[in-house]
Design a protein around this motif. Structure first.
Motif, PDB file in Angstrom:
ATOM      1  N   ILE A  44      -2.753  -3.103   7.740  1.00 12.69           N
ATOM      2  CA  ILE A  44      -2.259  -4.239   8.478  1.00 12.69           C
ATOM      3  C   ILE A  44      -0.639  -4.209   8.672  1.00 12.69           C
TER       4      ILE A  44
ATOM      5  N   ILE B  93      -7.914  -3.632   2.812  1.00 15.68           N
ATOM      6  CA  ILE B  93      -6.828  -3.790   3.719  1.00 15.68           C
ATOM      7  C   ILE B  93      -5.509  -3.430   3.029  1.00 15.68           C
TER       8      ILE B  93
ATOM      9  N   ARG C  67     -11.841   0.776   5.634  1.00 17.06           N
ATOM     10  CA  ARG C  67     -10.202   0.328   5.202  1.00 17.06           C
ATOM     11  C   ARG C  67      -9.448   0.345   6.472  1.00 17.06           C
ATOM     12  N   THR C  68      -8.492  -0.582   6.272  1.00 16.75           N
ATOM     13  CA  THR C  68      -7.392  -0.595   7.319  1.00 16.75           C
ATOM     14  C   THR C  68      -6.062  -0.685   6.933  1.00 16.75           C
TER      15      THR C  68
ATOM     16  N   PHE D 167      -4.143  -4.247  13.060  1.00 11.13           N
ATOM     17  CA  PHE D 167      -4.810  -3.391  11.985  1.00 11.13           C
ATOM     18  C   PHE D 167      -4.420  -1.868  12.709  1.00 11.13           C
TER      19      PHE D 167
END
Length: 187
Positions: free
Chosen positions: A100, A134, A97-98, A88
């Motif tokens: 990946i 994500i 949120r992130t 992440f």
């Protein structure tokens, strides 16, 4: 994000262990991040020296200590060799949120290892970090990574034109996203 990132999370699946990357893993990291085929869609030049891997490991540690991300080393159970990583980055707690990313030594391609690692990472982020979104950015030519994220429920939202500057040119990237409500850990 609900779980504090004070302790590095170790994740385990049937075949793999996702663990903290240490300086002692530098040769393993160098092995795959110096491979032109592995790095073809990675967005940076292949590493030339083990020192670059050591510096990268320091950046991975900073990412975690500054709570901007987590980078797990992928190892097969019973073997401590790091064969890739899943991570992440650009974590945004305020907006849940992130992003990946993932990379795998080509000697392990086609065995479902990357998918297993990504799925474990998704499950951890959505369940324990309370992430809602994500996202993954993937080059149009990287069909294998597109198929991997699509199998896990990601939807392609669109094309980010000239999103990244690499090797003297601007590259387009597809934006994929997975919402907490889209993810089925049983699939």
């Amino acid at each position: 994000m609900t779980e504090p990132l004070d302790r590095f999370p170790v994740l385990e699946t049937n075949r793999i262990l996702l663990r903290r990357i240490e300086k002692s893993d530098a040769q393993d990291i160098f092995e795959y991040l110096s491979d032109k085929e592995v790095m073809k869609h990675y967005g940076t030049e292949p590493f030339q020296t083990v020192d670059e891997a050591i510096r990268a490991i320091s950046r991975y540690e900073s990412l975690f200590t500054e709570k901007r991300g987590i980078r797990w080393g992928i190892t097969l159970k019973g073997d401590n060799k790091v064969i890739g990583s899943c991570f992440f980055y650009d974590m945004d707690a305020e907006h849940y949120r992130t992003d990946i990313g993932f990379v795998l030594n080509k000697n392990y391609w086609g065995q479902g290892i990357a998918q297993e690692a990504v799925k474990a990472t998704l499950n951890y982020g959505l369940e324990y970090l309370n992430i809602n979104r994500i996202q993954a950015v993937i080059e149009p030519a990287n069909v294998a990574s597109q198929k991997l994220v699509e199998r896990l429920g990601f939807l392609r939202e669109g094309l980010l034109r000239s999103y990244e500057y690499f090797c003297g040119k601007f590259d387009d990237l597809y934006m994929y996203s997975l919402l907490k409500s889209d993810f089925n850990p049983e699939e």
